[in-house]
Structure formats: structure tokens, C-alpha cells
Scaffold this motif. Structure first.
Motif, PDB file in Angstrom:
ATOM      1  N   VAL A  46       0.815  -1.215   0.000  1.00 43.29           N
ATOM      2  CA  VAL A  46       0.000   0.000   0.000  1.00 43.29           C
ATOM      3  C   VAL A  46       0.850   1.268   0.000  1.00 43.29           C
ATOM      4  O   VAL A  46       0.332   2.356  -0.236  1.00 43.29           O
ATOM      5  CB  VAL A  46      -0.992   0.029   1.187  1.00 43.29           C
ATOM      6  CG1 VAL A  46      -1.990  -1.117   1.080  1.00 43.29           C
ATOM      7  CG2 VAL A  46      -0.265  -0.005   2.526  1.00 43.29           C
ATOM      8  N   ASN A  47       2.143   1.129   0.262  1.00 43.63           N
ATOM      9  CA  ASN A  47       3.086   2.251   0.275  1.00 43.63           C
ATOM     10  C   ASN A  47       4.316   1.888  -0.546  1.00 43.63           C
ATOM     11  O   ASN A  47       4.595   0.704  -0.772  1.00 43.63           O
ATOM     12  CB  ASN A  47       3.559   2.572   1.704  1.00 43.63           C
ATOM     13  CG  ASN A  47       2.484   3.175   2.575  1.00 43.63           C
ATOM     14  OD1 ASN A  47       1.571   3.839   2.100  1.00 43.63           O
ATOM     15  ND2 ASN A  47       2.596   2.953   3.878  1.00 43.63           N
ATOM     16  N   GLY A  48       5.064   2.907  -0.917  1.00 38.37           N
ATOM     17  CA  GLY A  48       6.358   2.688  -1.544  1.00 38.37           C
ATOM     18  C   GLY A  48       6.297   2.452  -3.038  1.00 38.37           C
ATOM     19  O   GLY A  48       5.240   2.550  -3.663  1.00 38.37           O
ATOM     20  N   PRO A  49       7.452   2.089  -3.605  1.00 39.67           N
ATOM     21  CA  PRO A  49       7.556   1.959  -5.064  1.00 39.67           C
ATOM     22  C   PRO A  49       6.714   0.832  -5.651  1.00 39.67           C
ATOM     23  O   PRO A  49       6.377   0.859  -6.828  1.00 39.67           O
ATOM     24  CB  PRO A  49       9.051   1.712  -5.309  1.00 39.67           C
ATOM     25  CG  PRO A  49       9.584   1.214  -4.011  1.00 39.67           C
ATOM     26  CD  PRO A  49       8.727   1.828  -2.939  1.00 39.67           C
ATOM     27  N   ASN A  50       6.359  -0.160  -4.839  1.00 40.89           N
ATOM     28  CA  ASN A  50       5.543  -1.276  -5.329  1.00 40.89           C
ATOM     29  C   ASN A  50       4.081  -1.178  -4.892  1.00 40.89           C
ATOM     30  O   ASN A  50       3.335  -2.160  -4.988  1.00 40.89           O
ATOM     31  CB  ASN A  50       6.140  -2.609  -4.866  1.00 40.89           C
ATOM     32  CG  ASN A  50       7.515  -2.831  -5.446  1.00 40.89           C
ATOM     33  OD1 ASN A  50       7.756  -2.543  -6.617  1.00 40.89           O
ATOM     34  ND2 ASN A  50       8.437  -3.305  -4.625  1.00 40.89           N
ATOM     35  N   ALA A  51       3.689  -0.003  -4.413  1.00 41.28           N
ATOM     36  CA  ALA A  51       2.294   0.179  -3.977  1.00 41.28           C
ATOM     37  C   ALA A  51       1.352  -0.056  -5.150  1.00 41.28           C
ATOM     38  O   ALA A  51       1.655   0.312  -6.294  1.00 41.28           O
ATOM     39  CB  ALA A  51       2.096   1.583  -3.425  1.00 41.28           C
ATOM     40  N   SER A  52       0.229  -0.663  -4.853  1.00 42.74           N
ATOM     41  CA  SER A  52      -0.765  -0.865  -5.907  1.00 42.74           C
ATOM     42  C   SER A  52      -1.203   0.500  -6.434  1.00 42.74           C
ATOM     43  O   SER A  52      -1.268   1.469  -5.672  1.00 42.74           O
ATOM     44  CB  SER A  52      -1.969  -1.650  -5.370  1.00 42.74           C
ATOM     45  OG  SER A  52      -2.894  -0.791  -4.746  1.00 42.74           O
ATOM     46  N   PRO A  53      -1.512   0.589  -7.718  1.00 43.17           N
ATOM     47  CA  PRO A  53      -1.987   1.868  -8.271  1.00 43.17           C
ATOM     48  C   PRO A  53      -3.216   2.402  -7.533  1.00 43.17           C
ATOM     49  O   PRO A  53      -3.331   3.613  -7.335  1.00 43.17           O
ATOM     50  CB  PRO A  53      -2.300   1.535  -9.729  1.00 43.17           C
ATOM     51  CG  PRO A  53      -1.382   0.392 -10.050  1.00 43.17           C
ATOM     52  CD  PRO A  53      -1.324  -0.412  -8.772  1.00 43.17           C
ATOM     53  N   LEU A  54      -4.101   1.513  -7.095  1.00 44.06           N
ATOM     54  CA  LEU A  54      -5.281   1.944  -6.337  1.00 44.06           C
ATOM     55  C   LEU A  54      -4.851   2.671  -5.066  1.00 44.06           C
ATOM     56  O   LEU A  54      -5.332   3.769  -4.773  1.00 44.06           O
ATOM     57  CB  LEU A  54      -6.166   0.745  -5.971  1.00 44.06           C
ATOM     58  CG  LEU A  54      -7.292   1.041  -4.977  1.00 44.06           C
ATOM     59  CD1 LEU A  54      -8.294   2.044  -5.558  1.00 44.06           C
ATOM     60  CD2 LEU A  54      -7.981  -0.257  -4.561  1.00 44.06           C
ATOM     61  N   TYR A  55      -3.935   2.091  -4.320  1.00 42.32           N
ATOM     62  CA  TYR A  55      -3.505   2.722  -3.073  1.00 42.32           C
ATOM     63  C   TYR A  55      -2.657   3.966  -3.313  1.00 42.32           C
ATOM     64  O   TYR A  55      -2.707   4.906  -2.523  1.00 42.32           O
ATOM     65  CB  TYR A  55      -2.808   1.713  -2.149  1.00 42.32           C
ATOM     66  CG  TYR A  55      -3.823   1.102  -1.213  1.00 42.32           C
ATOM     67  CD1 TYR A  55      -4.067   1.654   0.036  1.00 42.32           C
ATOM     68  CD2 TYR A  55      -4.594   0.013  -1.603  1.00 42.32           C
ATOM     69  CE1 TYR A  55      -5.026   1.130   0.880  1.00 42.32           C
ATOM     70  CE2 TYR A  55      -5.562  -0.514  -0.772  1.00 42.32           C
ATOM     71  CZ  TYR A  55      -5.773   0.055   0.475  1.00 42.32           C
ATOM     72  OH  TYR A  55      -6.739  -0.462   1.305  1.00 42.32           O
TER      73      TYR A  55
END
Length: 183
Positions: free
Chosen positions: A97-106
Motif C-alpha cells: 500500500v506504500n512505496g515503489p511497489n504500492a498498488s496503483p489503487l492505493y
């Protein structure tokens, strides 16, 4: 752009367009099975049972970014949620939900809302502030998710209505849902 422009993955890894929920009120929540807030699954299921026939849907997104409190596989998470809390609302695939791999939704949710602090009357609020102060002294300055069970209320039009931190009483969320249902 609104919530209906995004797709997510179900626990079985099938793609789910959020447009399939168009016209419904959504409560989107990041979850974890080994967290002090995990009993909120029970409150969320009661909320879901109360309002699902009125067009309210809850979507849970397990996340392991907060002290490793969701270490399980998607299958084990599904089993835990249904066996322990009787969860019947959709629990999606585990995400960041955070950071460079966060889902686009989040990424969308967190860049369109602000962190307004934890409810000081909640017994875990001070502890969360203490943990976050050590890990990221500027944590209050951005919209990142701070902990498990942060919730976003989405109106029937797909627009974000409210953000609720994990310390927000369920009664406040229920009142906002009822307000949206009355519109």
C-alpha cells in the motif's frame, strides 16, 4: 479519474475491475491477520451484513508492510478470515500500500487524501505515534498509509468521501455510510 478506473487482483489472482462496483458505496481497507486491529474484521463483517443489501461493499486488501503482520499466503489469509471472523466480503490478493511497489489503487487513495492523525481516545493511538516517530519522524507530513486497517469510504460516484485511520470508531464510519445512503 476515480476508483472505477482501477483494476485489482482477487485472492485467486483474477483481475477485478472496480467498475464492477459502480453505483455502490465502497469501504476499502488494508488488513492484516496478526495485528492489534485484526478484531476489526468482526466489526467490518457486521457492518457489511447490515448494509450489503443497500449497495454497500467492503473490499479488504491484505498487506504485510507493517511489522510483518500479514505473513501468510493469499490462501491462508482467506482461510483465516472466513474461519476466524466469518468474513464474507471480498478479501483480495495481498498487496503493498506504500512505496515503489504500492498498488496503483492505493497510490491514488494516498495521494488524494491526508493523514489527519490517530483518534487520541483509542488505546493504541499513543503506541502507534511512538512507533512511527522512530521509523519516520516526518510521518505526519504525507498521505501514506500509517498502519493496518486504514479505511477509505468511496461514494456511489467513485469519488473518495473520507479516510479513516485504524483508530477511528466504527460508529463514525457507520454514520458516514448512513449519510451517503440518505443522499
Amino acid at each position: 479519474m476515480n476508483i472505477y478506473d482501477f483494476t485489482v487482483k482477487a485472492a485467486d489472482r483474477k483481475t477485478v475491475p472496480l467498475s464492477c462496483y459502480e453505483g455502490q458505496i465502497l469501504l476499502i481497507v488494508n488488513t492484516a491477520s496478526k495485528c492489534g486491529f485484526t478484531p476489526q474484521y468482526e466489526e467490518l463483517e457486521k457492518l457489511y451484513q447490515s448494509y450489503k443489501d443497500h449497495g454497500v461493499q467492503i473490499l479488504a486488501f491484505p498487506c504485510n508492510q507493517f511489522h510483518g503482520q500479514e505473513p501468510g499466503s493469499d490462501d491462508s489469509i482467506q482461510s483465516f478470515c472466513s474461519l476466524t471472523y466469518g468474513v464474507t466480503f471480498p478479501v483480495m490478493a495481498k498487496i503493498d500500500v506504500n512505496g515503489p511497489n504500492a498498488s496503483p489503487l492505493y497510490h491514488y487513495l494516498t495521494t488524494h487524501t491526508e493523514f489527519k492523525g490517530f483518534d487520541p481516545s483509542h488505546p493504541l493511538a499513543g503506541r502507534l505515534d511512538e512507533i512511527l516517530e522512530k521509523e519516520a519522524p516526518d510521518y505526519k507530513e504525507n498521505g501514506d498509509i500509517k498502519w493496518n486497517f486504514t479505511k477509505f469510504l468511496i461514494g456511489r460516484d467513485g469519488e473518495i468521501q473520507s479516510r479513516f485511520e485504524p483508530t477511528t470508531p466504527i460508529q463514525k464510519i457507520k454514520a458516514e455510510i448512513e449519510s451517503l445512503l440518505a443522499d
